[in-house]
Design a protein around this motif. Structure first.
Motif, PDB file in Angstrom:
ATOM      1  N   UNK A  91     -23.223 -22.617  15.759  1.00  0.00           N
ATOM      2  CA  UNK A  91     -23.577 -23.195  14.463  1.00  0.00           C
ATOM      3  C   UNK A  91     -25.088 -23.219  14.277  1.00  0.00           C
ATOM      4  N   UNK A  92     -25.822 -23.508  15.347  1.00  0.00           N
ATOM      5  CA  UNK A  92     -27.283 -23.506  15.258  1.00  0.00           C
ATOM      6  C   UNK A  92     -27.802 -22.083  15.027  1.00  0.00           C
ATOM      7  N   UNK A  93     -27.251 -21.136  15.754  1.00  0.00           N
ATOM      8  CA  UNK A  93     -27.672 -19.739  15.615  1.00  0.00           C
ATOM      9  C   UNK A  93     -27.363 -19.208  14.221  1.00  0.00           C
ATOM     10  N   UNK A  94     -26.208 -19.549  13.704  1.00  0.00           N
ATOM     11  CA  UNK A  94     -25.767 -19.068  12.396  1.00  0.00           C
ATOM     12  C   UNK A  94     -26.328 -19.900  11.250  1.00  0.00           C
ATOM     13  N   UNK A  95     -27.030 -20.978  11.567  1.00  0.00           N
ATOM     14  CA  UNK A  95     -27.653 -21.844  10.562  1.00  0.00           C
ATOM     15  C   UNK A  95     -26.654 -22.307   9.499  1.00  0.00           C
ATOM     16  N   UNK A  96     -25.543 -22.879   9.943  1.00  0.00           N
ATOM     17  CA  UNK A  96     -24.580 -23.409   8.985  1.00  0.00           C
ATOM     18  C   UNK A  96     -25.165 -24.643   8.308  1.00  0.00           C
ATOM     19  N   UNK A  97     -24.702 -24.913   7.104  1.00  0.00           N
ATOM     20  CA  UNK A  97     -25.178 -26.076   6.360  1.00  0.00           C
ATOM     21  C   UNK A  97     -24.465 -27.355   6.786  1.00  0.00           C
ATOM     22  N   UNK A  98     -23.170 -27.234   7.066  1.00  0.00           N
ATOM     23  CA  UNK A  98     -22.360 -28.391   7.441  1.00  0.00           C
ATOM     24  C   UNK A  98     -21.473 -28.006   8.614  1.00  0.00           C
ATOM     25  N   UNK A  99     -21.564 -28.757   9.690  1.00  0.00           N
ATOM     26  CA  UNK A  99     -20.653 -28.583  10.813  1.00  0.00           C
ATOM     27  C   UNK A  99     -19.440 -29.460  10.599  1.00  0.00           C
ATOM     28  N   UNK A 100     -18.270 -28.885  10.690  1.00  0.00           N
ATOM     29  CA  UNK A 100     -17.010 -29.628  10.567  1.00  0.00           C
ATOM     30  C   UNK A 100     -16.372 -29.569  11.945  1.00  0.00           C
ATOM     31  N   UNK A 101     -16.349 -30.705  12.623  1.00  0.00           N
ATOM     32  CA  UNK A 101     -16.031 -30.760  14.041  1.00  0.00           C
ATOM     33  C   UNK A 101     -14.772 -31.587  14.268  1.00  0.00           C
ATOM     34  N   UNK A 102     -13.787 -30.984  14.913  1.00  0.00           N
ATOM     35  CA  UNK A 102     -12.553 -31.683  15.260  1.00  0.00           C
ATOM     36  C   UNK A 102     -12.629 -32.198  16.694  1.00  0.00           C
ATOM     37  N   UNK A 103     -12.323 -33.455  16.869  1.00  0.00           N
ATOM     38  CA  UNK A 103     -12.262 -34.070  18.191  1.00  0.00           C
ATOM     39  C   UNK A 103     -11.101 -33.467  18.969  1.00  0.00           C
ATOM     40  N   UNK A 104     -11.277 -33.349  20.272  1.00  0.00           N
ATOM     41  CA  UNK A 104     -10.193 -32.864  21.115  1.00  0.00           C
ATOM     42  C   UNK A 104      -9.207 -33.967  21.460  1.00  0.00           C
ATOM     43  N   UNK A 105      -9.721 -35.104  21.924  1.00  0.00           N
ATOM     44  CA  UNK A 105      -8.862 -36.212  22.346  1.00  0.00           C
ATOM     45  C   UNK A 105      -9.614 -37.516  22.161  1.00  0.00           C
ATOM     46  N   UNK A 106      -9.109 -38.372  21.306  1.00  0.00           N
ATOM     47  CA  UNK A 106      -9.719 -39.688  21.116  1.00  0.00           C
ATOM     48  C   UNK A 106     -10.958 -39.618  20.262  1.00  0.00           C
ATOM     49  N   UNK A 107     -12.108 -39.789  20.913  1.00  0.00           N
ATOM     50  CA  UNK A 107     -13.365 -39.767  20.182  1.00  0.00           C
ATOM     51  C   UNK A 107     -14.533 -40.242  21.020  1.00  0.00           C
ATOM     52  N   UNK A 108     -14.461 -41.457  21.500  1.00  0.00           N
ATOM     53  CA  UNK A 108     -15.594 -42.065  22.202  1.00  0.00           C
ATOM     54  C   UNK A 108     -16.099 -41.210  23.348  1.00  0.00           C
ATOM     55  N   UNK A 109     -15.207 -40.727  24.202  1.00  0.00           N
ATOM     56  CA  UNK A 109     -15.607 -39.947  25.373  1.00  0.00           C
ATOM     57  C   UNK A 109     -15.431 -38.444  25.177  1.00  0.00           C
ATOM     58  N   UNK A 110     -15.095 -38.027  23.977  1.00  0.00           N
ATOM     59  CA  UNK A 110     -14.873 -36.618  23.692  1.00  0.00           C
ATOM     60  C   UNK A 110     -16.201 -35.865  23.676  1.00  0.00           C
ATOM     61  N   UNK A 111     -16.185 -34.634  24.139  1.00  0.00           N
ATOM     62  CA  UNK A 111     -17.398 -33.810  24.161  1.00  0.00           C
ATOM     63  C   UNK A 111     -18.015 -33.665  22.777  1.00  0.00           C
ATOM     64  N   UNK A 112     -17.201 -33.679  21.737  1.00  0.00           N
ATOM     65  CA  UNK A 112     -17.737 -33.516  20.385  1.00  0.00           C
ATOM     66  C   UNK A 112     -18.520 -34.733  19.924  1.00  0.00           C
ATOM     67  N   UNK A 113     -18.398 -35.857  20.614  1.00  0.00           N
ATOM     68  CA  UNK A 113     -19.108 -37.057  20.192  1.00  0.00           C
ATOM     69  C   UNK A 113     -20.609 -36.959  20.440  1.00  0.00           C
ATOM     70  N   UNK A 114     -21.057 -35.852  21.025  1.00  0.00           N
ATOM     71  CA  UNK A 114     -22.494 -35.597  21.121  1.00  0.00           C
ATOM     72  C   UNK A 114     -23.067 -35.312  19.738  1.00  0.00           C
ATOM     73  N   UNK A 115     -22.219 -34.908  18.802  1.00  0.00           N
ATOM     74  CA  UNK A 115     -22.667 -34.620  17.437  1.00  0.00           C
ATOM     75  C   UNK A 115     -23.007 -35.917  16.720  1.00  0.00           C
TER      76      UNK A 115
END
Length: 176
Positions: A91-115
């Motif tokens: 997403x950074x390389x492609x310079x997207x305007x909006x990242x739409x990120x789906x959590x894998x499991x839960x949320x708090x400890x999910x890798x996507x919560x770095x966003x």
């Protein structure tokens, strides 16, 4: 970033949000999990699934960071963590305007919560993955609404009454 969690409907919601973003003339980058037929489906830019070459390049772009991390004693990333990392890099390389990120499991400890999401979406809450998220709807809701960052907008689908209080408390806590 629009960050999406919930018991059901995450991928559908991610696809709808991406289509809405595109309709408004912006370029969405979408990360979903799991894929149905091929791993490249996890990444898309402007509603087009990443090609095998684009996906391979995204993995290659993060490989050096993973190597340094593990050489310094860090644990090998999981499959999900690696694909999420590749998505963020792409997403950074492609310079997207909006990242739409789906959590894998839960949320708090999910890798996507770095966003750092500007919008946190909870599609719904039910008892699931109790070995990771807790035994009650309230505990599970707390794990899911933890994706809401300070100042973000929190949007929920239909959630049980006992989940509403937890979501409201998170909104108050983060000044949403």
């Amino acid at each position: 970033i629009v960050h999406i969690t919930g018991t059901n409907g995450k991928t559908t919601t991610a696809r709808m949000v991406s289509a809405l973003v595109a309709r408004h003339g912006l370029t969405p980058g979408t990360f979903v999990s799991p894929h149905l037929q091929r791993v490249e489906e996890r990444l898309s830019r402007h509603l087009a699934v990443a090609s095998p070459d684009e996906f391979a390049q995204a993995i290659s772009d993060v490989a050096g960071f993973v190597d340094v991390w593990t050489a310094q004693g860090g644990e090998e990333p999981t499959y999900f963590e690696l694909t999420a990392l590749a998505a963020f890099s792409w997403f950074a390389t492609e310079a997207v305007d909006v990242g739409v990120i789906e959590v894998g499991l839960g949320g708090r400890l999910d890798a996507t919560n770095a966003a750092d999401g500007a919008v946190a979406v909870v599609t719904g809450v039910a008892r699931e993955h109790t070995e990771y998220l807790g035994d009650t709807v309230e505990e599970i809701t707390a794990e899911k609404v933890a994706i809401a960052k300070p100042g973000a907008v929190l949007v929920t689908g239909p959630i049980p009454p006992e989940a509403e209080a937890v979501a409201a408390a998170r909104a108050t806590e983060t000044n949403i």
